[in-house]
Design a protein around this motif. Structure first.
Motif, PDB file in Angstrom:
ATOM      1  N   ASP A 111      70.821  -9.554   3.856  1.00  0.00           N
ATOM      2  CA  ASP A 111      69.578 -10.319   3.999  1.00  0.00           C
ATOM      3  C   ASP A 111      69.240 -10.547   5.474  1.00  0.00           C
ATOM      4  O   ASP A 111      68.096 -10.355   5.902  1.00  0.00           O
ATOM      5  N   ARG A 112      70.244 -10.962   6.235  1.00  0.00           N
ATOM      6  CA  ARG A 112      70.014 -11.255   7.655  1.00  0.00           C
ATOM      7  C   ARG A 112      69.674  -9.988   8.427  1.00  0.00           C
ATOM      8  O   ARG A 112      68.801  -9.997   9.303  1.00  0.00           O
ATOM      9  N   LEU A 113      70.362  -8.900   8.094  1.00  0.00           N
ATOM     10  CA  LEU A 113      70.081  -7.633   8.770  1.00  0.00           C
ATOM     11  C   LEU A 113      68.662  -7.165   8.469  1.00  0.00           C
ATOM     12  O   LEU A 113      67.926  -6.742   9.370  1.00  0.00           O
ATOM     13  N   TYR A 114      68.242  -7.260   7.199  1.00  0.00           N
ATOM     14  CA  TYR A 114      66.890  -6.823   6.826  1.00  0.00           C
ATOM     15  C   TYR A 114      65.822  -7.666   7.521  1.00  0.00           C
ATOM     16  O   TYR A 114      64.799  -7.152   7.972  1.00  0.00           O
ATOM     17  N   GLU A 115      66.070  -8.952   7.611  1.00  0.00           N
ATOM     18  CA  GLU A 115      65.102  -9.825   8.276  1.00  0.00           C
ATOM     19  C   GLU A 115      64.946  -9.424   9.748  1.00  0.00           C
ATOM     20  O   GLU A 115      63.822  -9.349  10.276  1.00  0.00           O
ATOM     21  N   GLN A 116      66.067  -9.122  10.385  1.00  0.00           N
ATOM     22  CA  GLN A 116      66.034  -8.710  11.795  1.00  0.00           C
ATOM     23  C   GLN A 116      65.303  -7.384  11.966  1.00  0.00           C
ATOM     24  O   GLN A 116      64.444  -7.237  12.856  1.00  0.00           O
ATOM     25  N   LEU A 117      65.605  -6.403  11.099  1.00  0.00           N
ATOM     26  CA  LEU A 117      64.969  -5.085  11.207  1.00  0.00           C
ATOM     27  C   LEU A 117      63.471  -5.166  10.931  1.00  0.00           C
ATOM     28  O   LEU A 117      62.661  -4.523  11.609  1.00  0.00           O
ATOM     29  N   LEU A 118      63.079  -5.954   9.938  1.00  0.00           N
ATOM     30  CA  LEU A 118      61.650  -6.102   9.619  1.00  0.00           C
ATOM     31  C   LEU A 118      60.900  -6.764  10.778  1.00  0.00           C
ATOM     32  O   LEU A 118      59.773  -6.378  11.091  1.00  0.00           O
ATOM     33  N   ASN A 119      61.536  -7.724  11.435  1.00  0.00           N
ATOM     34  CA  ASN A 119      60.914  -8.335  12.614  1.00  0.00           C
ATOM     35  C   ASN A 119      60.735  -7.310  13.728  1.00  0.00           C
ATOM     36  O   ASN A 119      59.718  -7.317  14.440  1.00  0.00           O
ATOM     37  N   ASN A 120      61.705  -6.409  13.867  1.00  0.00           N
ATOM     38  CA  ASN A 120      61.608  -5.359  14.890  1.00  0.00           C
ATOM     39  C   ASN A 120      60.470  -4.389  14.589  1.00  0.00           C
ATOM     40  O   ASN A 120      59.811  -3.886  15.504  1.00  0.00           O
ATOM     41  N   PHE A 121      60.233  -4.107  13.290  1.00  0.00           N
ATOM     42  CA  PHE A 121      59.143  -3.187  12.920  1.00  0.00           C
ATOM     43  C   PHE A 121      57.784  -3.790  13.261  1.00  0.00           C
ATOM     44  O   PHE A 121      56.844  -3.068  13.596  1.00  0.00           O
ATOM     45  N   SER A 122      57.653  -5.088  13.096  1.00  0.00           N
ATOM     46  CA  SER A 122      56.401  -5.818  13.401  1.00  0.00           C
ATOM     47  C   SER A 122      55.199  -5.276  12.637  1.00  0.00           C
ATOM     48  O   SER A 122      54.074  -5.277  13.143  1.00  0.00           O
ATOM     49  N   ALA A 123      55.416  -4.787  11.422  1.00  0.00           N
ATOM     50  CA  ALA A 123      54.304  -4.249  10.630  1.00  0.00           C
ATOM     51  C   ALA A 123      53.482  -5.387  10.027  1.00  0.00           C
ATOM     52  O   ALA A 123      54.034  -6.339   9.471  1.00  0.00           O
ATOM     53  N   GLN A 124      52.168  -5.299  10.147  1.00  0.00           N
ATOM     54  CA  GLN A 124      51.281  -6.316   9.577  1.00  0.00           C
ATOM     55  C   GLN A 124      51.114  -6.122   8.070  1.00  0.00           C
ATOM     56  O   GLN A 124      50.860  -7.084   7.344  1.00  0.00           O
ATOM     57  N   HIS A 125      51.244  -4.879   7.627  1.00  0.00           N
ATOM     58  CA  HIS A 125      51.134  -4.623   6.194  1.00  0.00           C
ATOM     59  C   HIS A 125      51.853  -3.317   5.850  1.00  0.00           C
ATOM     60  O   HIS A 125      52.115  -2.495   6.728  1.00  0.00           O
TER      61      HIS A 125
END
Length: 331
Positions: free
Chosen positions: A65-79
C-alpha cells in the motif's frame, strides 16, 4: 462498454513481473497510442518475500500500500482512462478504494492469468472492477467472469518462410510440480531418430537440492538436467522456430490454457500437452495437437514428423496479443 481506440488514452497498468510478459503488454498498449504508467503487482522479488506474498498476503499488503501510494504520487497523473490489473495479488481493498475515489471516471479492468484457487484473497476485490476476465473456464462459471484465453506476443508469429526443423520436440519451462517427471518419462520413450531439446528452469541450485530431498519424483534427477537462468526471449523465439513440436505441461491444479499453448500455435508449431481442456477450444485439431497422459506420456511418431495444419486467420488473430487487448478492453 469499451472505448474506440487507445490513442492518447492514459492507462494505469498493474501487473507482476513474469518472464517479461508485462513488458510485452505495456509495449503493445504504447504501440497503439496509450500513455502507460506501470505498477508492479507483487513488487517484492526475493524468493522469501515471493513465498510470503503467496502464503500470507495480509502480511505484505501494508508495505505494498505504501509503495503504491509513493509511486502514484511520482506519476502525478490527473486522470486515467483505464486501470488495467493483472491478478492484483498485492492490491489491497484500501488501495482499490483509494484509486476509485481518486480516479472516479476510470474504467477498472481485471484479468486473471492465475486461478482464484491460487489467489483466494483476490475474490474479495472483484466488486471494485467494471470488467473481469479470466483464462480459467472454471472460475469464469463460478464467479461470473468473462472467459478470455491468453495470447502469444510479438516474435511468435508464424514465419512467412518455413524454418528448418532442428528439433522434433522441445520443452522450455520452470521445473515446478511434476514437470521433470513428465519430461523424463517422455524422453525415455522417444525413438533414436527423434531429436529433442529440454530447458528445465529452476531459480537456483539450492532449489534443485531441496526438490531432490522432498520430492520422490526428483530422486533420479541430476543438477545438469536443469538451467538456473531464465531463457532469453530471443533464444525462446529461435527455439520455437527450430522446433516441429513444443511440449506443454500445465500445473496439475490448473484448468486454463497456458501462454505456451498460444505461443506454440502462433508460431505455426505442433503442440503436445497434458491439458485435456484444450479439446474445448476453437483451434483444436488432432493434426496439430496431441493430448498426452502426464502419468504415462507418449507421443506417436507420426505426430512428430507430419506437418502443422495452418490456423484460420481469424483464429490466429484472436489469440495474438492484439486480439487479447481488443477483447479485454472491448475495443
Amino acid at each position: 462498454m469499451g472505448i474506440k481506440n487507445l490513442n492518447g488514452k492514459r492507462v494505469l497498468f498493474v501487473a507482476p513481473r513474469f518472464f517479461s510478459y508485462e513488458i510485452d503488454i505495456k509495449s503493445e498498449l504504447e504501440r497503439r497510442g496509450a500513455i502507460v504508467d506501470w505498477l508492479p503487482d507483487r513488487p517484492y522479488d526475493t524468493p522469501v518475500l515471493k513465498a510470503l506474498t503467496s502464503l500470507s498476503p495480509s502480511w505484505i499488503l501494508p508495505f505494498a500500500d505504501r509503495l503504491y501510494e509513493q509511486l502514484l504520487n511520482n506519476f502525478s497523473a490527473q486522470h486515467y482512462d483505464i486501470i488495467l490489473v493483472i491478478n492484483g495479488q498485492t492490491l489491497s481493498r484500501s488501495t482499490l478504494t483509494r484509486l476509485r475515489a481518486t480516479y472516479p471516471q476510470s474504467r477498472f479492468v481485471l484479468y486473471m492469468w492465475d486461478s482464484i484457487a491460487n489467489r483466494k484473497h483476490v475474490q474479495y476485490n472483484l466488486a471494485h472492477f467494471d470488467r473481469i476476465c479470466t483464462f480459467d473456464p472454471t472460475d469464469a462459471k463460478q464467479y461470473g467472469m468473462v472467459l478470455r484465453p491468453l495470447f502469444y506476443g510479438h516474435g511468435f508469429e508464424t514465419p512467412t518462410v518455413p524454418s528448418s526443423t532442428q528439433y522434433h520436440i522441445s520443452f522450455i519451462g520452470t521445473a515446478h510440480t511434476d514437470r521433470f517427471q513428465v519430461v523424463n518419462s517422455l524422453r525415455k520413450k522417444l525413438s533414436n531418430d527423434i531429436s529433442s531439446y529440454w530447458y528445465l528452469y529452476l531459480q537456483a541450485p539450492w532449489v534443485f537440492q531441496y526438490y531432490r530431498l522432498t520430492r520422490p519424483a526428483m530422486r533420479e534427477a541430476k543438477q545438469e538436467d536443469f538451467h538456473f537462468k531464465p531463457l532469453e526471449k530471443r533464444m525462446l523465439h529461435t527455439l520455437f522456430a527450430n522446433s516441429h513440436t513444443v511440449l506443454d505441461i500445465e500445473h496439475p491444479n490448473q484448468v486454463g490454457l497456458t501462454m505456451r499453448t498460444f505461443e506454440t500455435l502462433g508460431s505455426g508449431k505442433k503442440l503436445a500437452t497434458t491439458n485435456m481442456e484444450v479439446r474445448n477450444y476453437d483451434f483444436f485439431s488432432e493434426q496439430n495437437i496431441c493430448i498426452i497422459d502426464r502419468k504415462s506420456p507418449f507421443i506417436p511418431h507420426d505426430f512428430l514428423v507430419t506437418p502443422f495444419e495452418p490456423l484460420a486467420e481469424s483464429i490466429r488473430k484472436r489469440y495474438s496479443i492484439e486480439g487479447w487487448i481488443d477483447e479485454l478492453l472491448e475495443l
